[in-house]
Scaffold this active site. Structure first.
Site, short mmCIF file in Angstrom:
data_model
loop_
_atom_site.label_atom_id
_atom_site.label_comp_id
_atom_site.label_asym_id
_atom_site.label_seq_id
_atom_site.Cartn_x
_atom_site.Cartn_y
_atom_site.Cartn_z
N TYR A 1 -16.98 15.23 -18.28
CA TYR A 1 -17.32 13.85 -17.97
C TYR A 1 -18.35 13.83 -16.84
O TYR A 1 -18.13 14.43 -15.80
CB TYR A 1 -16.04 13.09 -17.57
CG TYR A 1 -16.33 11.67 -17.19
CD1 TYR A 1 -16.70 10.75 -18.16
CD2 TYR A 1 -16.27 11.25 -15.87
CE1 TYR A 1 -17.00 9.44 -17.81
CE2 TYR A 1 -16.56 9.95 -15.52
CZ TYR A 1 -16.93 9.05 -16.49
OH TYR A 1 -17.23 7.76 -16.14
N ARG B 1 0.84 -1.21 0.00
CA ARG B 1 0.00 0.00 0.00
C ARG B 1 0.87 1.26 0.00
O ARG B 1 0.55 2.26 -0.63
CB ARG B 1 -0.98 0.00 1.19
CG ARG B 1 -1.78 1.32 1.28
CD ARG B 1 -3.06 1.21 2.11
NE ARG B 1 -2.89 0.53 3.36
CZ ARG B 1 -2.26 1.05 4.44
NH1 ARG B 1 -1.73 2.25 4.40
NH2 ARG B 1 -2.15 0.33 5.54
N LYS C 1 -8.72 4.69 -20.29
CA LYS C 1 -9.00 5.03 -21.67
C LYS C 1 -7.76 4.86 -22.55
O LYS C 1 -7.35 3.75 -22.80
CB LYS C 1 -9.59 6.44 -21.74
CG LYS C 1 -10.69 6.70 -20.68
CD LYS C 1 -11.92 5.84 -20.87
CE LYS C 1 -12.90 5.90 -19.70
NZ LYS C 1 -13.28 7.20 -19.23
C1 PLP Z 1 -13.79 7.81 -18.13
C2 PLP Z 1 -13.42 9.19 -17.75
C3 PLP Z 1 -13.27 9.54 -16.39
C4 PLP Z 1 -13.51 8.56 -15.27
O1 PLP Z 1 -12.58 7.54 -15.22
P1 PLP Z 1 -12.83 6.03 -14.70
O2 PLP Z 1 -11.54 5.36 -14.99
O3 PLP Z 1 -14.01 5.48 -15.42
O4 PLP Z 1 -13.09 6.13 -13.22
C5 PLP Z 1 -12.88 10.84 -16.11
N1 PLP Z 1 -12.69 11.76 -17.09
C6 PLP Z 1 -12.84 11.44 -18.40
C7 PLP Z 1 -12.61 12.49 -19.43
C8 PLP Z 1 -13.22 10.15 -18.78
O5 PLP Z 1 -13.38 9.86 -20.07
#
Ligand code: PLP
Length: 378
Positions: A100, A47, A197
């Site tokens: 988002y 951790r 992403k």
């Molecule tokens: C998907 C996304 C998030 C959130 O991220 P997670 O990994 O799903 O928690 C935040 N900002 C943007 C621009 C995103 O596309």
């Protein structure tokens, strides 16, 4: 070293057996040294720190051009860490009117319990941003291109406004990555990502990160939040992300090239009312995008469909190659009716579809779209 070289080699941990690729260190605990000192060899307990996480964080900091990076188990965990380390009770944050939806949800529905207020503004309007700033404003959050309307914010200008008032700027760089857009060079204090992403790139790992421009007191607070608050990604997830980052340039360059061609193609389609893509010369902030995104415009496109919600859903559902699914940035192309993914406070127009363009061969993607439009025409 060049970005492409760093993305392969930065943060590599040499070991006693000469591993070219770091092993996955699943161990949760580490032996004390001969003198019985904890952390004698650099690690105590996973951790606190783990070789896979450390390697990933070194790479992330170098790629984004910051002094320190912090890996989190999701993009939202990174956003929460940011909120809870930058904002105190009785403070105020400025957020984009188009961002988002999870970030908006967090700020609007979770933070008020800690007496943190917000103002939503159109981040393309500098006067609106200045007007939104209050005495207790601590943070401005930028997301550009914005999700899902692909509005472009001039990062440098917002940073100038913020700096003159002692306010921090955090930029969500998920949609572009530092390959295309470099907020820290433009004056941002913090950059954050959903690593789920483009960094992950294969739709098989959740992750998030914050990169800070300086090793300052806030950096210490974020590290404490991560390690003491326990918001840590697993060694395996760090390993996957580290591997994925090695091919970021290759993937994103192909994705961007595909997306530019598809955006132009979509403009010629009679079933499409509007194409939102900053690479198009008629995008209202194309000139800012050109400068700020270094002539690349990413692989996210939104379209407004003629015929409204029903036609949009019908089109998305009829695709063969494009998967009708949420998320973005993976090697596979996705199409999504954004409004139906936004829970009980949807904001996206009902006829809007968001496309995340993958690395497939361009003609196959075009054919899938063409056939979809042909079906609509009957
Ligand atoms: C998907 C996304 C998030 C959130 O991220 P997670 O990994 O799903 O928690 C935040 N900002 C943007 C621009 C995103 O596309």
């Amino acid at each position: 070293m060049h970005f492409d070289t760093l993305s392969v080699h930065a943060g590599h941990m040499e070991d006693q057996i000469g591993s070219v690729i770091s092993p996955i260190h699943l161990t949760t605990t580490f032996e004390r040294d001969e003198a019985g000192k904890m952390g004698g060899k650099g690690y105590i307990y996973t951790r606190w720190d783990n070789p896979n996480r450390r390697g990933l964080e070194i790479k992330l900091a170098m790629l984004e051009g910051g002094e320190e990076a912090f890996a989190f188990p999701s993009g939202m965990a990174a956003a929460m860490a940011l909120a809870q380390t930058v904002l105190d009770p009785e403070t105020h944050v400025v957020i984009p009117d188009d961002c988002y939806h999870g970030i908006a949800h967090l700020i609007k529905s979770m933070l008020p319990r800690w007496k943190i207020n917000y103002t939503e503004v159109d981040m393309t309007d500098m006067a609106a941003i200045e007007n939104a700033i209050q005495k207790n404003t601590r943070l401005i959050i930028i997301e550009t291109p914005s999700n899902p309307m692909l509005k472009i914010t001039d990062i440098g200008k917002v940073c100038d406004i913020a700096r003159s008032k002692g306010i921090l700027v955090a930029c969500d760089n998920t949609w572009t990555t530092p390959l295309i857009q470099r907020p820290i060079e433009l004056g941002a204090d913090l950059v954050f990502h959903s690593s789920t992403k483009f960094f992950g790139g294969h739709s098989d790992v959740l992750g998030g990160c914050i990169i800070i421009n300086k090793k300052n007191d806030l950096a210490l607070r974020i590290r404490e939040y991560q390690t003491v608050g326990g918001s840590v990604p697993s060694p395996f997830d760090c390993w996957l992300l580290n591997r994925s980052l090695s091919t970021l340039s290759l993937r994103l360059e192909r994705q961007t090239k595909n997306a530019s061609a598809i955006a132009l193609f979509l403009k010629t389609q009679s079933g499409v009312d509007k194409v939102y893509y900053p690479g198009l010369t008629d995008h209202p902030n194309h000139e800012i995008a050109k400068r700020q995104m270094h002539g690349q415009y990413g692989s996210m496109i939104s379209i407004g469909m003629k015929g409204g919600e029903k036609t949009a859903l019908q089109f998305a559902g009829s695709m063969k190659l494009f998967k009708h699914a949420t998320s973005l940035g993976g090697v596979e192309s996705l199409i999504e009716h954004r409004r139906s993914a936004e829970g009980n406070a949807p904001k996206s127009p009902a006829n809007l579809l968001r496309l995340s363009i993958g690395i497939e061969y361009i003609d196959d993607l075009m054919e899938d779209l063409s056939e979809g439009f042909a079906r609509l025409r009957g």
